[in-house]
Design a protein around this motif. Structure first.
Motif, PDB file in Angstrom:
ATOM      1  N   PHE A  22       1.150  -1.049  -0.141  1.00 26.82           N
ATOM      2  CA  PHE A  22       0.291  -0.157   0.288  1.00 26.82           C
ATOM      3  C   PHE A  22       1.121   0.596  -0.257  1.00 26.82           C
ATOM      4  O   PHE A  22       1.638   1.399   0.593  1.00 26.82           O
ATOM      5  CB  PHE A  22      -0.928  -0.242   0.739  1.00 26.82           C
ATOM      6  N   TYR A  23       0.985   1.836  -1.232  1.00 26.24           N
ATOM      7  CA  TYR A  23       2.461   2.382  -1.446  1.00 26.24           C
ATOM      8  C   TYR A  23       1.766   4.111  -1.183  1.00 26.24           C
ATOM      9  O   TYR A  23       0.871   4.490  -2.454  1.00 26.24           O
ATOM     10  CB  TYR A  23       2.839   2.278  -2.563  1.00 26.24           C
ATOM     11  N   ARG A  24       2.202   4.840  -0.371  1.00 23.90           N
ATOM     12  CA  ARG A  24       0.816   6.542  -0.181  1.00 23.90           C
ATOM     13  C   ARG A  24      -0.081   6.593  -0.934  1.00 23.90           C
ATOM     14  O   ARG A  24      -0.720   7.605  -1.254  1.00 23.90           O
ATOM     15  CB  ARG A  24       2.137   7.585  -1.398  1.00 23.90           C
ATOM     16  N   GLY A  25      -0.756   6.220  -0.328  1.00 24.69           N
ATOM     17  CA  GLY A  25      -2.583   5.321  -0.663  1.00 24.69           C
ATOM     18  C   GLY A  25      -3.214   6.611   0.928  1.00 24.69           C
ATOM     19  O   GLY A  25      -2.285   7.266   1.190  1.00 24.69           O
ATOM     20  N   ASN A  26      -4.181   6.710   0.357  1.00 21.68           N
ATOM     21  CA  ASN A  26      -5.270   7.468   1.200  1.00 21.68           C
ATOM     22  C   ASN A  26      -6.583   6.827   0.751  1.00 21.68           C
ATOM     23  O   ASN A  26      -6.666   5.484   0.378  1.00 21.68           O
ATOM     24  CB  ASN A  26      -5.654   8.936   0.223  1.00 21.68           C
ATOM     25  N   GLU A  27      -7.527   7.240   1.751  1.00 18.95           N
ATOM     26  CA  GLU A  27      -8.967   6.816   2.311  1.00 18.95           C
ATOM     27  C   GLU A  27      -9.791   6.292   1.010  1.00 18.95           C
ATOM     28  O   GLU A  27     -10.089   4.960   1.249  1.00 18.95           O
ATOM     29  CB  GLU A  27      -9.685   7.652   3.018  1.00 18.95           C
ATOM     30  N   ASP A  28      -9.295   6.566   0.013  1.00 27.01           N
ATOM     31  CA  ASP A  28     -10.103   5.915  -1.337  1.00 27.01           C
ATOM     32  C   ASP A  28      -8.938   5.235  -2.103  1.00 27.01           C
ATOM     33  O   ASP A  28      -9.630   4.658  -3.272  1.00 27.01           O
ATOM     34  CB  ASP A  28     -10.089   7.239  -1.901  1.00 27.01           C
ATOM     35  N   THR A  29      -7.968   4.449  -1.460  1.00 26.48           N
ATOM     36  CA  THR A  29      -6.723   3.458  -2.393  1.00 26.48           C
ATOM     37  C   THR A  29      -7.958   2.386  -2.189  1.00 26.48           C
ATOM     38  O   THR A  29      -7.795   1.273  -1.056  1.00 26.48           O
ATOM     39  CB  THR A  29      -5.666   4.171  -1.697  1.00 26.48           C
ATOM     40  N   PRO A  30      -8.240   1.782  -3.216  1.00 24.70           N
ATOM     41  CA  PRO A  30      -9.078   0.670  -3.308  1.00 24.70           C
ATOM     42  C   PRO A  30      -7.811  -0.562  -2.638  1.00 24.70           C
ATOM     43  O   PRO A  30      -6.549  -0.703  -3.441  1.00 24.70           O
ATOM     44  CB  PRO A  30      -8.988   0.116  -4.348  1.00 24.70           C
TER      45      PRO A  30
ATOM     46  N   THR B  94       5.168  -3.057   2.490  1.00 25.00           N
ATOM     47  CA  THR B  94       5.567  -1.884   2.726  1.00 25.00           C
ATOM     48  C   THR B  94       3.605  -1.006   2.839  1.00 25.00           C
ATOM     49  O   THR B  94       3.091  -1.669   2.577  1.00 25.00           O
ATOM     50  CB  THR B  94       6.309  -1.098   1.517  1.00 25.00           C
ATOM     51  N   PHE B  95       3.468  -0.330   3.693  1.00 21.91           N
ATOM     52  CA  PHE B  95       2.502   0.028   4.246  1.00 21.91           C
ATOM     53  C   PHE B  95       2.952   1.841   4.276  1.00 21.91           C
ATOM     54  O   PHE B  95       3.364   1.752   5.678  1.00 21.91           O
ATOM     55  CB  PHE B  95       1.577  -0.372   5.212  1.00 21.91           C
ATOM     56  N   THR B  96       2.214   2.464   2.702  1.00 27.18           N
ATOM     57  CA  THR B  96       1.999   4.131   3.587  1.00 27.18           C
ATOM     58  C   THR B  96       1.036   4.451   3.042  1.00 27.18           C
ATOM     59  O   THR B  96       0.688   4.689   2.144  1.00 27.18           O
ATOM     60  CB  THR B  96       3.810   4.755   3.005  1.00 27.18           C
ATOM     61  N   VAL B  97       0.809   5.829   4.001  1.00 24.82           N
ATOM     62  CA  VAL B  97      -0.193   6.813   3.478  1.00 24.82           C
ATOM     63  C   VAL B  97       0.120   8.388   3.344  1.00 24.82           C
ATOM     64  O   VAL B  97       1.351   8.954   4.453  1.00 24.82           O
ATOM     65  CB  VAL B  97      -0.806   6.654   5.150  1.00 24.82           C
TER      66      VAL B  97
END
Ligand code: NAI
Ligand SMILES: C[C@@H](CO)CCC[C@@H](C)[C@H]1CC[C@H]2[C@@H]3[C@H](O)CC4=CC(=O)CC[C@]4(C)[C@H]3CC[C@]12C
Length: 333
Positions: free
Chosen positions: A142-150, A330-333
């Protein structure tokens, strides 16, 4: 003005208020909420530091209680304007049974929601977790994701499962009529890995490093990035959300927000070294010595040992298949 009796009207309740995050929320509220009249601190284990807070202008009420006991929760909630529900069983090491984790995290949250409904408390802020989203069991980044990232949020471990269930309950409760006829306004925050003063896992790594002669051994490739967030910022975000919920009920009610800051994206171990390095520890690169399959083997062995030893003693090391998978994705928001 801020200290006059007329401006101090609000009653806040912080569940889990003596935990790592909860203590920061409590202190932040006392510093940054001038309308506070009474602050109720509800926890299974009360900290002695609460005593020093009782001398200020705000009435600090320490309540020793258990979120799994509906009547205790209802008594604590009655008359509160806002509830910040941080209490939870944070266990990814197999210390507690899955049943206990669900009881505290899911039933405890149900009890908080029902107490708000029964007693007429309108504003509820819930501390969820990034773990509600991921990393998932497939190890998808999950790379530079946000609340709407699938993202395929699939879990098996009781901790993320329980947080996901509890978060859903909180969000679904938004808009329910509370005693008195007004609507409940709820909001959930999903912190990434929290660090800061009082962080137990950081202490554990420090002591492990001391035992190993001032060294820690790199187990995770430096290229795996994690989002981390400073505990003071997490507390501040809780306070801001609590303050804004009334004015922005239509916008924020029933919403969930990741809770992050500008802490650098680094591997879990490299990030920890930002603090442990200046404390005299060294991170030794052993990527070639400890391949992933060997780590997985050790992690599985740890899980097996935990299961075998359970009747005799609690064996709960930091490394298990779940923590290895989380640390290695990897998990980044
Ligand atoms: N530590 C982290 O990196 C993250 C934590 N979170 C969430 O933040 C919240 C706070 O976590 P931490 O401060 O790290 O954990 P913590 O273990 O330091 O604090 C939790 C507090 O809840 C209390 N508690 C546990 N069971 C209880 C019960 N049955 N009744 C009343 N109180 C009870 C504990 O006594 C403790 O004081 C939790 O909901 C956790 O899921 C979310 C994301 C990251
Ligand atoms: C492979 C080990 C060798 O050094 C390293 C093990 C590190 C793990 C103990 C941590 C790695 C990632 C952490 C989790 C992550 O920060 C997200 C979390 C969110 C929460 O809501 C609770 C805590 C945690 C699950 C956190 C726990 C510790 C790690 C698994």
């Amino acid at each position: 003005m801020a200290d006059s009796a007329e401006t101090r009207k609000l009653v806040y309740l912080v569940t889990g208020g003596c935990g790592f995050l909860g203590e920061h929320v409590v202190r932040m509220l006392l510093q940054r909420e001038p309308r506070l009249y009474e602050l109720r601190v509800f926890d299974l284990h009360l900290g002695p530091w609460l005593e020093e807070l009782k001398t200020g202008p705000v009435q600090v009420t320490a309540i020793q209680g258990d979120v799994t006991q509906a009547h205790e929760v209802a008594a604590a909630v009655a008359g509160a304007h806002v509830v910040i529900h941080t209490a939870g069983l944070v266990d990814v090491f197999g210390r507690a049974s899955p049943e206990t984790i669900y009881e505290v995290n899911v039933q405890g949250t149900k009890n908080v929601i029902e107490a708000c409904v029964q007693t007429g408390t309108r504003f509820l802020v819930y501390t969820s977790s990034m773990e509600v989203v991921g990393p998932n069991i497939k190890g998808h980044p999950f790379y530079r994701g946000n609340e709407d990232t699938p993202y395929e949020a699939i879990h098996r471990h009781p901790y993320p499962c329980s947080k996901a269930q509890a978060e859903r309950l909180v969000l679904e409760a938004n808009g329910r009529k509370v005693h008195g006829g007004l609507s409940l306004v709820t909001c959930a925050l999903r912190p990434t890995g929290i660090y800061g003063e009082g962080h137990q896992i950081m202490r554990d790594f420090y002591h492990q490093g001391l035992r190993l002669g001032g060294r820690l051994f790199r187990a995770i490739p430096a290229s795996v990035e994690h989002s981390r967030v400073y505990v003071g910022n997490v507390a501040w975000m809780h306070v801001l959300v609590a303050q804004e919920l009334e004015q922005r009920a239509a916008l924020m009610g029933g919403q969930v927000y990741f809770c992050y800051d500008e802490s650098p994206y680094k591997s879990y171990e490299d990030f920890n070294m930002e603090f442990l390095g200046p404390c005299g520890l060294r991170l030794v690169d052993t990527r070639l010595l400890v391949p992933y399959w060997l780590l997985m083997l050790l992690a599985t062995l740890n899980a097996l040992l935990q299961w075998l030893l359970r009747p005799l003693l609690l064996y709960a090391p930091l490394l298990n298949p779940y923590t290895l998978a989380v640390a290695n994705t990897t998990f980044t928001v």
